[in-house]
Design an enzyme around this catalytic site. Structure first.
Site, short mmCIF file in Angstrom:
data_model
loop_
_atom_site.label_atom_id
_atom_site.label_comp_id
_atom_site.label_asym_id
_atom_site.label_seq_id
_atom_site.Cartn_x
_atom_site.Cartn_y
_atom_site.Cartn_z
N ILE A 173 9.28 -3.95 0.80
CA ILE A 173 9.99 -2.66 0.83
C ILE A 173 11.09 -2.67 1.90
O ILE A 173 12.25 -2.34 1.62
CB ILE A 173 9.00 -1.51 1.10
CG1 ILE A 173 8.00 -1.39 -0.06
CG2 ILE A 173 9.73 -0.20 1.35
CD1 ILE A 173 6.79 -0.53 0.22
N ARG A 252 2.73 4.26 6.81
CA ARG A 252 1.43 4.93 6.86
C ARG A 252 1.47 5.92 8.01
O ARG A 252 2.08 5.66 9.05
CB ARG A 252 0.29 3.93 7.08
CG ARG A 252 -0.14 3.16 5.84
CD ARG A 252 -0.85 4.05 4.81
NE ARG A 252 -1.24 3.33 3.61
CZ ARG A 252 -0.50 3.23 2.51
NH1 ARG A 252 0.71 3.78 2.44
NH2 ARG A 252 -0.96 2.59 1.45
N GLU A 281 -3.37 12.97 6.42
CA GLU A 281 -2.97 13.44 5.09
C GLU A 281 -4.13 13.51 4.10
O GLU A 281 -4.07 14.24 3.12
CB GLU A 281 -1.86 12.55 4.51
CG GLU A 281 -2.34 11.14 4.17
CD GLU A 281 -1.23 10.27 3.55
OE1 GLU A 281 -0.13 10.26 4.09
OE2 GLU A 281 -1.52 9.62 2.52
N HIS A 313 3.53 11.95 0.37
CA HIS A 313 3.19 10.59 -0.09
C HIS A 313 3.64 10.37 -1.54
O HIS A 313 2.84 10.00 -2.41
CB HIS A 313 1.68 10.34 0.06
CG HIS A 313 1.37 8.87 0.26
ND1 HIS A 313 0.45 8.42 1.17
CD2 HIS A 313 1.88 7.76 -0.33
CE1 HIS A 313 0.40 7.10 1.13
NE2 HIS A 313 1.26 6.68 0.22
P1 NAI Z 1 4.68 -6.26 2.82
O1 NAI Z 1 3.34 -6.82 3.14
O2 NAI Z 1 5.51 -6.89 1.75
O3 NAI Z 1 5.57 -6.21 4.15
C1 NAI Z 1 5.11 -5.75 5.36
C2 NAI Z 1 5.95 -6.41 6.44
O4 NAI Z 1 5.58 -5.85 7.70
C3 NAI Z 1 5.72 -7.93 6.53
O5 NAI Z 1 6.96 -8.61 6.48
C4 NAI Z 1 5.03 -8.10 7.88
O6 NAI Z 1 5.35 -9.32 8.51
C5 NAI Z 1 5.58 -6.90 8.64
N1 NAI Z 1 4.78 -6.53 9.81
C6 NAI Z 1 3.45 -6.63 9.99
N2 NAI Z 1 3.11 -6.23 11.23
C7 NAI Z 1 4.27 -5.89 11.85
C8 NAI Z 1 4.58 -5.40 13.13
N3 NAI Z 1 3.63 -5.21 14.06
N4 NAI Z 1 5.88 -5.15 13.42
C9 NAI Z 1 6.86 -5.37 12.51
N5 NAI Z 1 6.62 -5.83 11.28
C10 NAI Z 1 5.34 -6.09 10.94
O7 NAI Z 1 4.40 -4.72 2.50
P2 NAI Z 1 5.34 -3.71 1.71
O8 NAI Z 1 5.06 -3.78 0.26
O9 NAI Z 1 6.74 -3.88 2.18
O10 NAI Z 1 4.75 -2.31 2.21
C11 NAI Z 1 4.81 -1.93 3.58
C12 NAI Z 1 3.91 -0.73 3.78
O11 NAI Z 1 4.46 0.39 3.08
C13 NAI Z 1 2.51 -0.88 3.17
O12 NAI Z 1 1.63 -1.55 4.06
C14 NAI Z 1 2.10 0.55 2.96
O13 NAI Z 1 1.42 1.00 4.10
C15 NAI Z 1 3.41 1.30 2.81
N6 NAI Z 1 3.61 1.83 1.46
C16 NAI Z 1 3.86 3.17 1.33
C17 NAI Z 1 4.04 3.72 0.08
C18 NAI Z 1 4.36 5.17 -0.11
O14 NAI Z 1 4.28 5.68 -1.24
N7 NAI Z 1 4.74 5.89 0.94
C19 NAI Z 1 3.90 2.91 -1.14
C20 NAI Z 1 3.70 1.49 -0.88
C21 NAI Z 1 3.54 1.00 0.38
#
Ligand code: NAI
Length: 349
Positions: A173, A252, A281, A313
């Site tokens: 994302i 989150r 939430e 959300h």
């Molecule tokens: P992803 O796993 O593809 O990417 C997450 C990135 O965060 C990775 O590149 C990782 O290295 C990085 N990361 C981990 N710890 C970190 C830190 N301490 N500091 C900086 N970067 C760090 O996950 P994706 O698909 O991009 O989703 C990210 C988050 O978005 C999900 O974990 C979920 O909580 C949230 N999300 C929210 C949605 C919504 O409807 N609001 C829907 C889908 C996801």
């Protein structure tokens, strides 16, 4: 009816079809997407309205696979009850899995599968929608105009072009968010232990969280919630941000200490804030509570700020994302029953 093979026999159902899946927290839009996707998968899906928690877990009794969502309780007691009722796996119809006690799941042999990526565009585009709407006060202008109030007082925004934007987490994302902001001609900073080559080629600079928060006019949180990122934005972090910073969280809720954010909004350190997620939430979102008294004083306070924009959300909520979520979740259910390894399985670190 003739089958694709040309015979008059009905098409063979794959041996791992027909899995009994019980879905909690099911909404009409989930049901519509899953019914369509299930025409190809052939499982027996039951849609249950209640949220999964210790009081509702018995509704899963006898189901091989349970399907859960972001605010379902998958703590130790619930997981134990699911396993005792014969459930072999939980398929999460979301990417995040911070609500699952993975150690318990592993100990009792319950597999946990998720949908790692469905439409990262959906969440990234909503993030940008929040940035633009909040900055230009679209949420306030909409109400004013409907009320016959055409005053522009208090609606002054800023040009996003030329600002410094920090994207925390450039995974599926965040990397799209970073690209969108780059296209809007921001100087883009990124915080992630794993830099994205394409972003680096564009000129996005990977920096420490300390530097990002000191330099950014706009900060968007797109990282997962872990013990390391819990309250990443707390009072200390806010104190080091630029005056009037815009803060956006579609990751989150618990990435932000909401009480510290309220203090930051009151002092003006945080100039504006958009949230699609909120730490508490689970007790609020996804239901119509318009006739209830909100008993979460922190959330109620957030709602009073004109410069706070909250969506409940919904960043994931596009047709494309719902279809992809349903398809992967139903395939995950088949993998649980067939005992197949899956790249979508989550295990404790
Ligand atoms: P992803 O796993 O593809 O990417 C997450 C990135 O965060 C990775 O590149 C990782 O290295 C990085 N990361 C981990 N710890 C970190 C830190 N301490 N500091 C900086 N970067 C760090 O996950 P994706 O698909 O991009 O989703 C990210 C988050 O978005 C999900 O974990 C979920 O909580 C949230 N999300 C929210 C949605 C919504 O409807 N609001 C829907 C889908 C996801």
């Amino acid at each position: 009816m003739a089958t694709p093979t040309g015979s008059d026999e009905p098409a063979a159902i794959p041996t791992d079809a027909g899995v009994e899946v019980r879905m909690f927290s099911a909404k009409p839009y989930d049901e519509a997407a899953f019914r369509t996707a299930n025409e190809r998968h052939g499982h027996e899906v039951t849609f249950l309205e209640p949220r999964l928690d210790a009081t509702t877990a018995r509704l899963a009794s006898g189901a091989t696979v349970v399907c859960a969502f972001v605010n379902d309780d998958l703590g130790p007691a619930v997981l134990e009850e699911l396993a005792a009722g014969g459930t072999r796996g939980v398929v999460l119809r979301c990417a995040g899995f911070n609500n699952v006690d993975l150690a318990t799941a592993e100990r009792i042999g319950l597999r946990i599968l998720r949908v790692p990526a469905y439409s990262p565009n959906a969440v990234a585009e909503h993030t940008l929608a929040l940035v633009l709407a909040l900055n230009r006060n679209v949420h306030r202008a909409y109400n004013r105009v409907r009320d016959g109030n055409f005053s522009l007082e208090g609606l002054v925004g800023f040009d996003v072009a030329g600002t410094t934007a920090a994207v925390v987490g450039t995974g599926a994302i965040g990397r799209i968010v970073a690209r969108l902001l780059w296209h809007m001609r921001c100087t883009v900073l990124a915080v992630d232990p794993y830099p994205d080559d394409h972003l680096v080629e564009l000129g996005v600079q990977y920096v420490s969280w300390d530097r990002a928060r000191a330099e950014a006019d706009l900060i968007t949180l797109n990282c997962p919630l872990t013990s390391e990122t819990h309250h990443l934005v707390d009072a200390d972090a806010i104190a080091e941000m630029r005056d009037g910073v815009m803060l956006v969280n579609t990751g989150r809720g618990a990435l932000i200490d909401a009480e510290a954010a309220i203090a930051g909004l009151k002092s003006g350190r945080i100039g504006s804030m958009a949230l699609d997620v909120y730490e508490e939430e689970g007790r609020l979102f996804f239901e119509d509570r318009s006739s209830e008294i909100i008993d979460d004083d922190v959330f109620a306070r957030l709602l009073t700020f004109p410069n706070v924009l909250i969506t409940a959300h919904q960043a994931f909520l596009t047709r494309e994302a719902l279809a992809a979520i349903a398809d992967t979740t139903l395939a995950n259910a088949a993998d649980v029953v067939a005992g197949r390894p899956s790249p979508n399985e989550v295990t404790s670190p």
